[in-house]
Design a protein around this motif. Structure first.
Motif, PDB file in Angstrom:
ATOM      1  N   LEU A  65      56.920  57.618 -42.892  1.00 39.90           N
ATOM      2  CA  LEU A  65      57.917  57.114 -42.151  1.00 39.90           C
ATOM      3  C   LEU A  65      57.802  57.460 -40.713  1.00 39.90           C
ATOM      4  CD1 LEU A  65      60.829  57.916 -44.884  1.00 39.90           C
ATOM      5  CD2 LEU A  65      59.917  55.610 -44.112  1.00 39.90           C
ATOM      6  N   PHE A  66      58.121  56.314 -39.940  1.00 42.45           N
ATOM      7  CA  PHE A  66      58.195  56.630 -38.497  1.00 42.45           C
ATOM      8  C   PHE A  66      59.555  56.366 -38.034  1.00 42.45           C
ATOM      9  CE2 PHE A  66      53.873  55.836 -39.485  1.00 42.45           C
ATOM     10  CZ  PHE A  66      52.977  56.797 -38.552  1.00 42.45           C
ATOM     11  N   SER A  67      60.036  57.073 -37.007  1.00 42.91           N
ATOM     12  CA  SER A  67      61.023  56.775 -36.151  1.00 42.91           C
ATOM     13  C   SER A  67      60.501  55.899 -34.936  1.00 42.91           C
ATOM     14  CB  SER A  67      61.934  57.865 -35.590  1.00 42.91           C
ATOM     15  OG  SER A  67      61.073  58.737 -34.846  1.00 42.91           O
ATOM     16  N   GLU A  68      61.609  55.232 -34.204  1.00 40.99           N
ATOM     17  CA  GLU A  68      60.945  54.328 -33.064  1.00 40.99           C
ATOM     18  C   GLU A  68      60.167  55.075 -32.112  1.00 40.99           C
ATOM     19  OE1 GLU A  68      64.052  52.318 -31.115  1.00 40.99           O
ATOM     20  OE2 GLU A  68      62.636  51.046 -29.862  1.00 40.99           O
ATOM     21  N   ASP A  69      60.474  56.342 -31.658  1.00 40.83           N
ATOM     22  CA  ASP A  69      59.721  56.996 -30.660  1.00 40.83           C
ATOM     23  C   ASP A  69      58.393  57.742 -31.022  1.00 40.83           C
ATOM     24  OD1 ASP A  69      60.649  59.003 -31.961  1.00 40.83           O
ATOM     25  OD2 ASP A  69      61.974  59.761 -30.546  1.00 40.83           O
ATOM     26  N   GLU A  70      58.134  57.596 -32.769  1.00 39.55           N
ATOM     27  CA  GLU A  70      56.974  57.801 -33.345  1.00 39.55           C
ATOM     28  C   GLU A  70      55.876  56.963 -33.509  1.00 39.55           C
ATOM     29  OE1 GLU A  70      58.702  61.690 -36.133  1.00 39.55           O
ATOM     30  OE2 GLU A  70      58.835  59.552 -36.833  1.00 39.55           O
ATOM     31  N   ILE A  71      56.478  55.652 -33.243  1.00 39.35           N
ATOM     32  CA  ILE A  71      55.483  54.503 -33.811  1.00 39.35           C
ATOM     33  C   ILE A  71      54.149  54.703 -33.060  1.00 39.35           C
ATOM     34  CG2 ILE A  71      55.179  52.021 -33.938  1.00 39.35           C
ATOM     35  CD1 ILE A  71      57.114  52.674 -35.622  1.00 39.35           C
ATOM     36  N   PRO A  72      52.891  54.694 -33.655  1.00 40.24           N
ATOM     37  CA  PRO A  72      51.518  54.758 -32.907  1.00 40.24           C
ATOM     38  C   PRO A  72      51.135  53.364 -32.411  1.00 40.24           C
ATOM     39  CG  PRO A  72      51.414  54.927 -35.310  1.00 40.24           C
ATOM     40  CD  PRO A  72      52.908  54.690 -35.146  1.00 40.24           C
ATOM     41  N   TRP A  73      51.607  53.121 -31.226  1.00 37.31           N
ATOM     42  CA  TRP A  73      51.697  51.704 -30.790  1.00 37.31           C
ATOM     43  C   TRP A  73      50.168  51.360 -30.476  1.00 37.31           C
ATOM     44  CZ3 TRP A  73      55.409  48.436 -31.518  1.00 37.31           C
ATOM     45  CH2 TRP A  73      56.752  48.927 -31.555  1.00 37.31           C
ATOM     46  N   ASP A  74      49.340  52.352 -30.033  1.00 35.38           N
ATOM     47  CA  ASP A  74      48.068  52.143 -29.769  1.00 35.38           C
ATOM     48  C   ASP A  74      47.164  52.301 -31.066  1.00 35.38           C
ATOM     49  OD1 ASP A  74      48.377  54.656 -29.851  1.00 35.38           O
ATOM     50  OD2 ASP A  74      47.122  55.218 -28.145  1.00 35.38           O
ATOM     51  N   GLN A  75      47.819  52.435 -32.132  1.00 33.46           N
ATOM     52  CA  GLN A  75      46.798  52.813 -33.225  1.00 33.46           C
ATOM     53  C   GLN A  75      47.257  51.736 -34.537  1.00 33.46           C
ATOM     54  OE1 GLN A  75      44.594  55.262 -33.867  1.00 33.46           O
ATOM     55  NE2 GLN A  75      44.505  55.391 -31.836  1.00 33.46           N
ATOM     56  N   LEU A  76      47.996  50.441 -33.944  1.00 35.54           N
ATOM     57  CA  LEU A  76      48.354  49.706 -35.065  1.00 35.54           C
ATOM     58  C   LEU A  76      47.216  48.497 -35.276  1.00 35.54           C
ATOM     59  CD1 LEU A  76      51.840  48.657 -33.746  1.00 35.54           C
ATOM     60  CD2 LEU A  76      51.269  50.429 -35.451  1.00 35.54           C
ATOM     61  N   ALA A  77      47.205  48.281 -36.394  1.00 34.47           N
ATOM     62  CA  ALA A  77      45.891  47.182 -36.769  1.00 34.47           C
ATOM     63  C   ALA A  77      45.967  45.969 -36.195  1.00 34.47           C
ATOM     64  CB  ALA A  77      45.849  47.272 -38.297  1.00 34.47           C
ATOM     65  N   PHE A  78      47.233  45.108 -36.165  1.00 35.56           N
ATOM     66  CA  PHE A  78      47.225  44.019 -35.805  1.00 35.56           C
ATOM     67  C   PHE A  78      48.279  43.374 -34.853  1.00 35.56           C
ATOM     68  CE2 PHE A  78      45.591  44.374 -40.337  1.00 35.56           C
ATOM     69  CZ  PHE A  78      44.384  43.770 -40.236  1.00 35.56           C
ATOM     70  N   THR A  79      48.280  42.502 -33.908  1.00 36.75           N
ATOM     71  CA  THR A  79      48.972  41.898 -33.187  1.00 36.75           C
ATOM     72  C   THR A  79      50.367  41.545 -33.892  1.00 36.75           C
ATOM     73  OG1 THR A  79      47.342  41.390 -31.703  1.00 36.75           O
ATOM     74  CG2 THR A  79      49.584  40.283 -31.266  1.00 36.75           C
TER      75      THR A  79
END
Ligand SMILES: [Zn+2]
Ligand SMILES: [Zn+2]
Lengths: 187, 187
Positions: free
Chosen positions: A135-149
Motif C-alpha cells: 500500500l502506498f500513500s500519495e507521497d510514497e508513490i514510486p513515480w520513476d519506478q512505475l511500469a507503464f504510462t
C-alpha cells in the motif's frame, strides 16, 4: 502470421473483396484471419488513503511497480477479468466501484480498462507474477519506478480527482500514441 | 484452430507451464496462440427527440434494425472505431457525447461499447452493409425487429434515462449470458 491456422496453407496479406483493409487471407480454404485489439482489465485498489501496487516478477518491466491488470479471457466479463487479475497478482479481494480509465494504446493494439476498487481488508501478497504488493500513500508513490504510462496516468488522475471537494472520479477516455508514451516497453 | 500460424505444425490444446487455462500450443516452434474477446464499437446517434437506426444488409439478422457498430480494428481507438462504424454503416457524421453501454457478451467472446452521440444534421444513408437508415421517435422504435439484445438494451436504457427530470445517462455495465440473450444469433 505465415500459415492458415485452419488448413496450414500459406496465407496472403491482401484486401479481401468487400473489405478496405489488408487481412491475412487463405486462398486454399477461404478463411480470413482477422486481428483485433485485445483488452487488458485491472484495478486501482484503494484502502483508506492508500492505493495497492504490485511489483512485476515478469518481463516486460521486471521489478517495476504497477496496478494489477492483465489480458481478459474468453468467457468472462470485463469486471470478472479485473477481479481475477487483481486476485492473481496481489492475492487481494476487492470490490469494484466503477470503470475509471479506458485507454486505447494504439501502438500495441490494446484497450486497457482500469476499475476503481475498494480493498476492505489490508490483505494482499505476492504471486508467480508479482514480487511483492504494497500500500502506498500519495507521497510514497514510486513515480520513476512505475511500469507503464497507462498506470501513471491512472494514478495521476486518481490523486487529482480525490483532491476535489466532492470527488466524482469521472471515466477518463485516453488514447495513447507512441509519441505520448514515454514507456513503450508494454508488450 | 488446427495448425500453428507461425510454422504450420499441428497445435495441441493443453495448459502451458505456468498457466491455468487450455491454450493452442505449438510444440514445434513453442508459440502459444492466445484467443481473447474482441471489441465491438458503435453509436447511439441522437437527433432532437429521435434516434438513428440502420437496417442490416448482411447476415446475421439480415433485414433487422440495429445501431451502427462493428469490430474495432488494430491501430485505432475505441472512439475512432465507433465514429468509423457509424460513418460506414449510416453515412452519418456524429459527435461522441459519452460511453453509454459496455456489454460483455460471454457466449460470443465480445465486449460491445456503445457511445451516446449527437447527430447535428439529419444526413444519413445506406451502404453495402446497410439497406437503409432512419430516424425513429420513441414510439416508432421497431422493438420486435431489432437485431440484437444489446441494441434493445441500449435503446431501453436511453429512453428510460431520457425521461428523468435531469438526464445523466450513466455508463451501464452489462454482462449478457446465453440465458439472458433472447437473440443468440449474434455471430
Ligand atoms: Zn486455410
Ligand atoms: Zn509453430
Amino acid at each position: 502470421m505465415n500459415y492458415c491456422s485452419h488448413c496450414a496453407s500459406p496465407v496472403t496479406l491482401r484486401v479481401p473483396d468487400g473489405d478496405n483493409r489488408e487481412r491475412h487471407v487463405c486462398d486454399h480454404c477461404g478463411q480470413i484471419h482477422y486481428q483485433n485489439p485485445r483488452i487488458i482489465a485491472g484495478c486501482l485498489p484503494v484502502h483508506g488513503d492508500r492505493v495497492l501496487l504490485c511489483r512485476r516478477a515478469i518481463e516486460p518491466r521486471y521489478g517495476y511497480w504497477t496496478l494489477p491488470a492483465g489480458f481478459m479471457e474468453n468467457g468472462e466479463s470485463t469486471e470478472a477479468a479485473a477481479l481475477r487479475e487483481t486476485l492473481e497478482e496481489t492475492c487481494a479481494v476487492v470490490e469494484l466501484r466503477k470503470l475509471y480509465t479506458q485507454t486505447s494504446i494504439l501502438h500495441v493494439n490494446q484497450v486497457q480498462l482500469i476499475y476503481l476498487a475498494d480493498l476492505p481488508k489490508a490483505e494482499f501478497g505476492s504471486s508467480n507474477e508479482t514480487l511483492e504488493s504494497r500500500l502506498f500513500s500519495e507521497d510514497e508513490i514510486p513515480w520513476d519506478q512505475l511500469a507503464f504510462t497507462t498506470i501513471r496516468n491512472a494514478l495521476r488522475y486518481y490523486f487529482a480527482d480525490r483532491a476535489a471537494a466532492q470527488p466524482v472520479f469521472p471515466l477518463r477516455h485516453i488514447t495513447l500514441t507512441p509519441e505520448q508514451d514515454e514507456l513503450v516497453l508494454i508488450n
